[in-house]
Design a protein around this motif. Structure first.
Motif, PDB file in Angstrom:
ATOM      1  N   ARG A  45      41.308  45.974  50.727  1.00 30.02           N
ATOM      2  CA  ARG A  45      41.986  47.270  50.855  1.00 30.02           C
ATOM      3  C   ARG A  45      42.523  47.739  49.489  1.00 30.02           C
ATOM      4  O   ARG A  45      42.353  48.890  49.108  1.00 30.02           O
ATOM      5  CB  ARG A  45      43.116  47.153  51.884  1.00 30.02           C
ATOM      6  N   GLU A  46      43.152  46.813  48.756  1.00 30.86           N
ATOM      7  CA  GLU A  46      43.668  47.174  47.418  1.00 30.86           C
ATOM      8  C   GLU A  46      42.509  47.552  46.486  1.00 30.86           C
ATOM      9  O   GLU A  46      42.614  48.513  45.720  1.00 30.86           O
ATOM     10  CB  GLU A  46      44.442  45.990  46.806  1.00 30.86           C
ATOM     11  N   TYR A  47      41.422  46.804  46.586  1.00 29.52           N
ATOM     12  CA  TYR A  47      40.289  47.076  45.691  1.00 29.52           C
ATOM     13  C   TYR A  47      39.701  48.462  45.962  1.00 29.52           C
ATOM     14  O   TYR A  47      39.386  49.210  45.042  1.00 29.52           O
ATOM     15  CB  TYR A  47      39.222  45.981  45.855  1.00 29.52           C
ATOM     16  N   PHE A  48      39.586  48.808  47.241  1.00 25.52           N
ATOM     17  CA  PHE A  48      39.105  50.143  47.624  1.00 25.52           C
ATOM     18  C   PHE A  48      40.028  51.216  47.027  1.00 25.52           C
ATOM     19  O   PHE A  48      39.569  52.212  46.498  1.00 25.52           O
ATOM     20  CB  PHE A  48      39.137  50.288  49.153  1.00 25.52           C
ATOM     21  N   GLU A  49      41.341  50.978  47.159  1.00 26.92           N
ATOM     22  CA  GLU A  49      42.300  51.989  46.688  1.00 26.92           C
ATOM     23  C   GLU A  49      42.215  52.172  45.170  1.00 26.92           C
ATOM     24  O   GLU A  49      42.269  53.282  44.670  1.00 26.92           O
ATOM     25  CB  GLU A  49      43.727  51.594  47.090  1.00 26.92           C
ATOM     26  N   ARG A  50      42.048  51.045  44.458  1.00 30.23           N
ATOM     27  CA  ARG A  50      42.044  51.126  42.991  1.00 30.23           C
ATOM     28  C   ARG A  50      40.712  51.587  42.431  1.00 30.23           C
ATOM     29  O   ARG A  50      40.663  52.308  41.453  1.00 30.23           O
ATOM     30  CB  ARG A  50      42.342  49.745  42.388  1.00 30.23           C
ATOM     31  N   HIS A  51      39.603  51.139  43.015  1.00 29.23           N
ATOM     32  CA  HIS A  51      38.296  51.344  42.368  1.00 29.23           C
ATOM     33  C   HIS A  51      37.299  52.138  43.209  1.00 29.23           C
ATOM     34  O   HIS A  51      36.253  52.520  42.699  1.00 29.23           O
ATOM     35  CB  HIS A  51      37.660  49.990  42.023  1.00 29.23           C
ATOM     36  N   GLY A  52      37.590  52.336  44.491  1.00 25.77           N
ATOM     37  CA  GLY A  52      36.684  53.122  45.343  1.00 25.77           C
ATOM     38  C   GLY A  52      35.572  52.296  45.973  1.00 25.77           C
ATOM     39  O   GLY A  52      35.325  51.149  45.584  1.00 25.77           O
ATOM     40  N   GLU A  53      34.908  52.915  46.961  1.00 25.66           N
ATOM     41  CA  GLU A  53      33.896  52.187  47.735  1.00 25.66           C
ATOM     42  C   GLU A  53      32.659  51.786  46.909  1.00 25.66           C
ATOM     43  O   GLU A  53      32.186  50.650  47.061  1.00 25.66           O
ATOM     44  CB  GLU A  53      33.489  53.001  48.975  1.00 25.66           C
ATOM     45  N   PRO A  54      32.111  52.664  46.045  1.00 25.73           N
ATOM     46  CA  PRO A  54      30.898  52.238  45.315  1.00 25.73           C
ATOM     47  C   PRO A  54      31.132  50.973  44.484  1.00 25.73           C
ATOM     48  O   PRO A  54      30.263  50.088  44.433  1.00 25.73           O
ATOM     49  CB  PRO A  54      30.575  53.438  44.419  1.00 25.73           C
TER      50      PRO A  54
END
Ligand code: S3P
Length: 187
Positions: A45-54
Motif C-alpha cells: 500500500r505504501e509503495y503504491f502511494e509513493r511510486h504508483g501502480e506501474p
C-alpha cells in the motif's frame, strides 16, 4: 514442473490454500506479495502511494521471474500478476498454474473490512471488484491449466481438490501427498 502457481482475484484464498497445498506436498511456500514487500522495504500500500501502480508492476514482474526459477515451490501470486503479458507468459511457461475462481460477491464478503489492498481503498469497492473481475477473468483463464471454483469449500477441501486434479493430470505423484497433518516447510 517445479512450481505450482496460484492465481486469482484478491481474496480468492491464494495464500491460505497455497500454504496448505505446500504442507501436503512437503514443498516450500512463497507469497509473491510478501517477497515484493521484502524487496522494497515497505508495504505494498505504501509503495503504491509513493511510486504508483506501474512501478509496483515492475517490481512484481522481476520478483515473479526470480520465484519461478525455484524448485518444489507453491507460489501464491498477487491478484494483478496476470495484468502484464510478460508475467502471464512467464507464469504459464514456468509453472503449473491453478486459477482460484471466485465471484465478485464472494470476494466482497471476504474483503469488506480490508485496508491493505490499495486498489480496493475506493468509495465503491464492490464496483471495483466487478470491474477487475471482468477485466481479469479472461486473463486468468488464458494463463491457467486448472480452474477451481472456490465457492463455499474450506481451505483444506480446496487444497484437496487441487491435489486431486494435479494427481489425475499426472502433474504430481500421488505418493507425494503427505496428508493433512504434514508439518509446514519454511522457505
Ligand atoms: C493486487 C493484489 C494484491 C497485491 C496488490 C495488487 C491486484 O495481492 O499484489 O495490492 O492488482 O489485484 P492479493 O491478490 O494477494 O490481494
Amino acid at each position: 514442473m517445479a512450481v505450482i502457481a496460484l492465481i486469482g482475484m484478491p481474496g480468492s484464498g491464494k495464500s491460505s490454500v497455497g500454504r496448505q497445498l505446500a504442507r501436503r506436498l512437503g514443498w516450500t511456500f512463497a507469497d509473491a506479495d510478501a517477497e515484493v514487500e521484502r524487496q522494497v522495504g515497505c508495504t505494498i500500500r505504501e509503495y503504491f502511494e509513493r511510486h504508483g501502480e506501474p512501478a509496483f508492476r515492475d517490481v512484481e514482474q522481476s520478483t515473479l521471474a526470480g520465484l519461478l526459477a525455484r524448485d518444489k515451490l507453491v507460489l501464491a501470486t498477487g491478484g494483478g500478476a496476470v495484468v502484464r503479458e510478460a508475467s502471464r507468459q512467464a507464469l504459464s511457461s514456468r509453472a503449473v498454474v491453478v486459477y482460484l475462481r471466485s465471484t465478485p460477491e464472494e470476494l466482497m464478503r471476504r474483503l469488506r473490512h480490508d485496508t491493505h489492498r490499495p486498489l480496493l481503498q475506493v468509495n465503491d469497492p464492490m464496483r471495483k471488484l466487478r470491474d477487475l473481475f471482468h477485466e481479469r477473468d479472461p486473463l486468468y483463464r488464458a494463463c491457467a491449466r486448472f480452474v477451481i471454483e472456490t465457492g463455499r469449500p474450506s481451505v483444506k477441501i480446496l487444497a484437496g481438490m487441487i491435489l486431486m486434479q494435479l494427481e489425475l493430470a499426472g502433474v504430481i505423484d500421488p505418493s507425494h501427498d503427505a496428508g493433512l497433518d504434514a508439518p509446514a516447510v519454511d522457505p
